[in-house]
Design an enzyme around this catalytic site. Structure first.
Site: not given
Ligand SMILES: NC(=O)c1ccc[n+]([C@@H]2O[C@H](COP(=O)([O-])OP(=O)(O)OC[C@H]3O[C@@H](n4cnc5c(N)ncnc54)[C@H](O)[C@@H]3O)[C@@H](O)[C@H]2O)c1
Length: 346
Positions: A145, A225
């Site tokens: 992000c 942020h």
């Molecule tokens: N949260 C943010 O603000 C944000 C912003 C930009 C990028 N990201 C990136 O996006 C990606 C996802 O982040 P998020 O915040 O959505 O995570 P999150 O924790 O909200 O969601 C992750 C999901 O994946 C599932 N999961 C866990 N292990 C798994 C597996 N082995 N197989 C399938 N599903 C599985 C979890 O149950 C959960 O539903 C990361 O790379 C993060 O760095 C996050």
């Protein structure tokens, strides 16, 4: 590739990013959602059933627990991968890097997110900058992000011939709202121990020419942020010239404190009032009336909705990898229309 049928997209990991990518894919005319895989056996996947979206267990071990929890499971990740053209991996940091082997073995195109390193795919994606170099590739990484916001804004200045170097301080939200009962910080500020913080170097993975240094501090709130930037311009410029540079990007929206948008909560409220899904702010929301130019120095601040900003770029990355579009402008226009992005918030 034949585009008479929509490109089938699978999502692995239905969390903060996965659920938003799912809604955004459903809003596109040239894509369909093949299904969603996850390991969660609680409330989180249940809304998918009402929407008729197939739920798959991401690991064979989770089939039992997910069924016992009352979820209708259509199969395992392997089954889902057998009926899709591309996977968007939205699992937590570092898990995607392991899943990549599975996608490669299936010969599938895939996208990972900003928690993974550049090396996982060898390509880092922000639609306005690296779309063309992603066209036809097997994989890309949609950057985080903060990095997305940095690349969008500095690219706008660079395209106007104004950018020399940029130095930014990032006030980072402590945790995501849905899991704020589990941790986060209270009544303190936590500086990141290293300067530069990782976002500056990460922006250079998209555009190595950017002269950018970032510093970051974690703050005790969960909304978004906030970035403060100080930019050395190539020459003296007027405020209007700088604003025009930012206006040239449809994914930067100028906002005004004078209009009552004085804080990040008010901007989120506006997203809710506009009826955006999940109150998503896809744009960088940059304060027009706060922005100051002093000869060849520029100062400004903006808000980044960490949960939403990477969603349009993820949709564009799907078009680039699959060749649904070969020019960034075409894909950006389609994505913007489907998600209601116009460069203005209202
Ligand atoms: N949260 C943010 O603000 C944000 C912003 C930009 C990028 N990201 C990136 O996006 C990606 C996802 O982040 P998020 O915040 O959505 O995570 P999150 O924790 O909200 O969601 C992750 C999901 O994946 C599932 N999961 C866990 N292990 C798994 C597996 N082995 N197989 C399938 N599903 C599985 C979890 O149950 C959960 O539903 C990361 O790379 C993060 O760095 C996050």
């Amino acid at each position: 590739m034949n585009h008479h049928n929509p490109i089938r997209v699978a999502i692995n990991g239905y969390g903060v990013i996965g659920k938003r990518v799912a809604s955004a894919v459903l809003a596109q005319r040239d894509m369909s959602l093949a299904g969603v895989a996850d390991i969660a056996a609680d409330w989180r996947l249940r809304p998918l059933e009402a929407r008729g979206i197939g739920i798959y267990a991401a690991t064979p071990q989770q089939v039992g627990p997910m069924r016992e929890a009352g979820l209708t499971i259509a199969g395992t990740l392997d089954d889902l991968l057998g009926r899709t053209d591309l996977v968007v991996d939205c699992t937590p940091k570092r898990i995607a890097a392991q899943n990549v082997e599975i996608y490669r073995a299936c010969g599938l195109k895939f996208i990972v997110h900003g928690g993974e390193k550049h090396e996982v795919t060898g390509h880092s994606f922000v639609a306005e900058v690296s779309f063309e170099s992603a066209v036809g590739r097997t994989a890309t990484r949609v950057v985080s992000c903060n990095t997305t916001s940095i690349v969008r804004t500095l690219t706008a200045l660079k395209r106007a011939g104004l950018l020399k170097r940029a130095r930014g301080t990032l006030l980072r939200r402590a945790t995501d709202p849905w899991e704020s009962h589990l941790g986060g910080i209270m009544n303190t500020l936590v500086p990141e121990p290293d300067i530069p913080s990782h976002q500056g170097p990460d922006a250079q993975s998209v555009d190595p020419e950017l002269d950018v240094v970032t510093m970051a501090v974690k703050v005790p709130q969960t909304l978004a942020h906030l970035h403060y930037w100080s930019v050395q311009l190539t020459r003296s410029a007027s405020k209007e010239e700088v604003l025009d540079a930012f206006r040239a990007s449809s994914r930067i929206a100028l906002i005004r404190a004078g209009d009552g948008l004085v804080a990040i909560n008010t901007v989120k409220e506006l997203m809710s009032d506009l009826g955006r899904p999940h109150d998503n702010l896809y744009e960088v929301a940059l304060w027009e009336d706060m922005l100051k130019v002093d000869r060849d120095e520029l100062f400004y601040a903006y808000m980044v909705d960490n949960q939403a900003i990477v969603i349009p770029d993820t949709i564009d990355a799907i078009r680039a990898l699959t060749g649904l579009a070969t020019k960034s402008d075409d894909s950006i226009a389609q994505t913007n229309e489907a998600l209601g992005i116009s460069g203005k918030l209202c």
